[in-house]
Scaffold this motif. Structure first.
Motif, PDB file in Angstrom:
ATOM      1  N   SER A 216       0.819  -1.217   0.000  1.00 34.23           N
ATOM      2  CA  SER A 216       0.000   0.000   0.000  1.00 34.23           C
ATOM      3  C   SER A 216       0.846   1.256   0.000  1.00 34.23           C
ATOM      4  CB  SER A 216      -0.946  -0.003   1.200  1.00 34.23           C
ATOM      5  OG  SER A 216      -0.206  -0.076   2.411  1.00 34.23           O
ATOM      6  N   THR A 217       2.048   1.181   0.591  1.00 38.16           N
ATOM      7  CA  THR A 217       2.959   2.328   0.652  1.00 38.16           C
ATOM      8  C   THR A 217       4.360   1.883   0.254  1.00 38.16           C
ATOM      9  OG1 THR A 217       1.673   3.324   2.447  1.00 38.16           O
ATOM     10  CG2 THR A 217       3.897   4.165   2.105  1.00 38.16           C
ATOM     11  N   LEU A 218       4.985   2.670  -0.617  1.00 34.97           N
ATOM     12  CA  LEU A 218       6.353   2.426  -1.059  1.00 34.97           C
ATOM     13  C   LEU A 218       7.114   3.741  -1.055  1.00 34.97           C
ATOM     14  CD1 LEU A 218       5.623   0.155  -4.157  1.00 34.97           C
ATOM     15  CD2 LEU A 218       7.008  -0.549  -2.202  1.00 34.97           C
ATOM     16  N   PRO A 219       8.457   3.687  -0.982  1.00 33.96           N
ATOM     17  CA  PRO A 219       9.216   4.927  -1.198  1.00 33.96           C
ATOM     18  C   PRO A 219       8.939   5.472  -2.593  1.00 33.96           C
ATOM     19  CG  PRO A 219      10.635   3.152  -0.374  1.00 33.96           C
ATOM     20  CD  PRO A 219       9.333   2.520  -0.739  1.00 33.96           C
ATOM     21  N   LEU A 220       9.023   6.771  -2.739  1.00 32.70           N
ATOM     22  CA  LEU A 220       8.856   7.389  -4.057  1.00 32.70           C
ATOM     23  C   LEU A 220      10.098   7.099  -4.882  1.00 32.70           C
ATOM     24  CD1 LEU A 220       7.342   9.058  -6.096  1.00 32.70           C
ATOM     25  CD2 LEU A 220       8.111  11.126  -4.949  1.00 32.70           C
ATOM     26  N   SER A 221      10.162   5.868  -5.372  1.00 27.37           N
ATOM     27  CA  SER A 221      11.314   5.360  -6.107  1.00 27.37           C
ATOM     28  C   SER A 221      10.807   4.435  -7.196  1.00 27.37           C
ATOM     29  CB  SER A 221      12.253   4.599  -5.157  1.00 27.37           C
ATOM     30  OG  SER A 221      13.080   3.692  -5.861  1.00 27.37           O
ATOM     31  N   ALA A 239      17.501  -2.718   1.149  1.00 27.11           N
ATOM     32  CA  ALA A 239      16.156  -2.283   0.773  1.00 27.11           C
ATOM     33  C   ALA A 239      15.710  -1.091   1.604  1.00 27.11           C
ATOM     34  CB  ALA A 239      15.157  -3.430   0.956  1.00 27.11           C
ATOM     35  N   GLY A 240      15.169  -0.085   0.907  1.00 22.79           N
ATOM     36  CA  GLY A 240      14.457   0.980   1.595  1.00 22.79           C
ATOM     37  C   GLY A 240      15.293   2.090   2.174  1.00 22.79           C
ATOM     38  N   GLY A 241      16.582   2.165   1.810  1.00 26.52           N
ATOM     39  CA  GLY A 241      17.421   3.227   2.344  1.00 26.52           C
ATOM     40  C   GLY A 241      17.150   4.540   1.645  1.00 26.52           C
ATOM     41  N   PRO A 242      17.714   5.652   2.139  1.00 30.88           N
ATOM     42  CA  PRO A 242      17.493   6.967   1.525  1.00 30.88           C
ATOM     43  C   PRO A 242      17.916   7.023   0.069  1.00 30.88           C
ATOM     44  CG  PRO A 242      18.525   7.182   3.697  1.00 30.88           C
ATOM     45  CD  PRO A 242      18.547   5.725   3.358  1.00 30.88           C
ATOM     46  N   GLU A 243      18.927   6.216  -0.298  1.00 32.16           N
ATOM     47  CA  GLU A 243      19.414   6.253  -1.671  1.00 32.16           C
ATOM     48  C   GLU A 243      18.392   5.664  -2.652  1.00 32.16           C
ATOM     49  OE1 GLU A 243      20.495   2.316   0.118  1.00 32.16           O
ATOM     50  OE2 GLU A 243      20.568   4.417   0.729  1.00 32.16           O
ATOM     51  N   ASP A 244      17.386   4.977  -2.128  1.00 29.06           N
ATOM     52  CA  ASP A 244      16.383   4.356  -2.988  1.00 29.06           C
ATOM     53  C   ASP A 244      15.227   5.293  -3.318  1.00 29.06           C
ATOM     54  OD1 ASP A 244      17.589   1.788  -3.238  1.00 29.06           O
ATOM     55  OD2 ASP A 244      16.983   1.342  -1.191  1.00 29.06           O
ATOM     56  N   VAL A 245      15.239   6.490  -2.797  1.00 30.46           N
ATOM     57  CA  VAL A 245      14.170   7.446  -3.069  1.00 30.46           C
ATOM     58  C   VAL A 245      14.613   8.361  -4.203  1.00 30.46           C
ATOM     59  CG1 VAL A 245      12.766   9.302  -2.138  1.00 30.46           C
ATOM     60  CG2 VAL A 245      13.401   7.377  -0.673  1.00 30.46           C
ATOM     61  N   ASP A 246      13.785   8.448  -5.246  1.00 26.63           N
ATOM     62  CA  ASP A 246      14.106   9.334  -6.362  1.00 26.63           C
ATOM     63  C   ASP A 246      14.099  10.773  -5.909  1.00 26.63           C
ATOM     64  OD1 ASP A 246      14.237   7.160  -8.029  1.00 26.63           O
ATOM     65  OD2 ASP A 246      12.162   7.336  -8.706  1.00 26.63           O
ATOM     66  N   LYS A 247      15.176  11.482  -6.195  1.00 27.03           N
ATOM     67  CA  LYS A 247      15.253  12.895  -5.810  1.00 27.03           C
ATOM     68  C   LYS A 247      14.642  13.747  -6.907  1.00 27.03           C
ATOM     69  CE  LYS A 247      19.406  12.310  -3.001  1.00 27.03           C
ATOM     70  NZ  LYS A 247      19.260  10.843  -2.961  1.00 27.03           N
ATOM     71  N   PRO A 248      13.774  14.721  -6.541  1.00 22.74           N
ATOM     72  CA  PRO A 248      13.150  15.568  -7.567  1.00 22.74           C
ATOM     73  C   PRO A 248      14.197  16.334  -8.331  1.00 22.74           C
ATOM     74  CG  PRO A 248      12.117  15.900  -5.406  1.00 22.74           C
ATOM     75  CD  PRO A 248      13.361  15.085  -5.185  1.00 22.74           C
TER      76      PRO A 248
END
Length: 249
Positions: A216-221, A239-248
């Motif tokens: 239901s919820t995932l990082p914005l990646s 899995a799920g570290g800050p590096e896995d989030v797409d930066k705008p």
């Protein structure tokens, strides 16, 4: 012979499905889309200047129709078509119809005919684009609308495209994703919602084809979303570290 003799099989590639991705401005929707398979952006508004991507600027409906005709020929490398944003494309369609019929407002034609002409024109073009053998992603901003029930009033996040266009898009896409920023004890994080909730519009029609339900919820990646789509897993420590989030952008 027009009648089928065999059942169709569920499509297995992400690029075979259509997606609506909506959320707050500058949260990273375009960056998310840029990670997809060979995307071409049909840009109806500024916002891609900080991204390295293939882009066609679409200032009006006539340009959009011409680009769709070029795409239908298939002589190009693109695998994913991104309409960024579908909100502005709806406005382009409305302006085209009003100019064509020499009216100032949709209501100038009796019996709701102006609104219906816009809906018909919009549906015809988007449907033809969705039937091409490419992934189709539409982005939208977010509106908060009040939903009242017997017990309370809830503020629900919905795509900001006007209701007539929203109904067409929501009925057409396979996956609806809501992107938002969530405040935690460690600060704000950006996430995507893939399952419906009373507080936001979301959903996934592909779960039966893949024998899974998207989290239901995932990082914005996009990487995390793609892994969840194909029901893949990673070692826990990666899995799920800050590096896995797409930066705008």
């Amino acid at each position: 012979m027009l009648l089928p003799t065999e059942k169709t099989q569920p499509k297995q590639r992400l690029e075979d499905y259509s997606i609506l991705l909506y959320g707050q401005p500058k949260i990273g929707k375009s960056t998310f889309c840029s990670r997809m398979d060979n995307p071409l952006f049909l840009a109806t508004e500024p916002g891609l200047e900080a991204l390295s991507c293939y882009e066609v600027k679409v200032p009006d409906w006539t340009t959009f129709v011409k680009v769709c005709a070029e795409l239908s020929k298939g002589k190009h490398p693109y695998r994913t078509i991104v309409i960024d944003t579908i909100d502005n494309l709806w406005k382009c369609c409305a302006e085209f119809v009003k100019e064509k019929h020499n009216i100032q407002h949709e209501s100038d034609l009796a019996y709701g005919k102006g609104w219906q002409l816009i809906k018909d024109e919009f549906f015809r073009a988007i449907r033809k684009l969705s039937l091409l053998p490419y992934g189709l992603v539409m982005t939208s901003h977010v509106d908060m609308t009040e939903i009242k029930n017997k017990m309370s009033t809830i503020n629900k996040a919905v795509p900001s495209i006007p209701r007539s266009g929203r109904d067409i898009v929501l009925g057409m896409v396979d996956i609806i994703i809501y992107a938002e920023s969530v405040r935690t004890n460690e600060g704000s994080i950006r996430v995507i919602r893939t399952q419906p909730d009373e507080s936001w519009e979301a959903g996934d029609r592909t779960e039966h084809a893949f024998g899974r339900k998207l989290p239901s919820t995932l990082p914005l990646s996009f990487k995390k979303f793609e892994q969840a789509f194909y029901n893949q897993t990673e070692p826990e420590e990666t899995a799920g570290g800050p590096e896995d989030v797409d930066k705008p952008a």
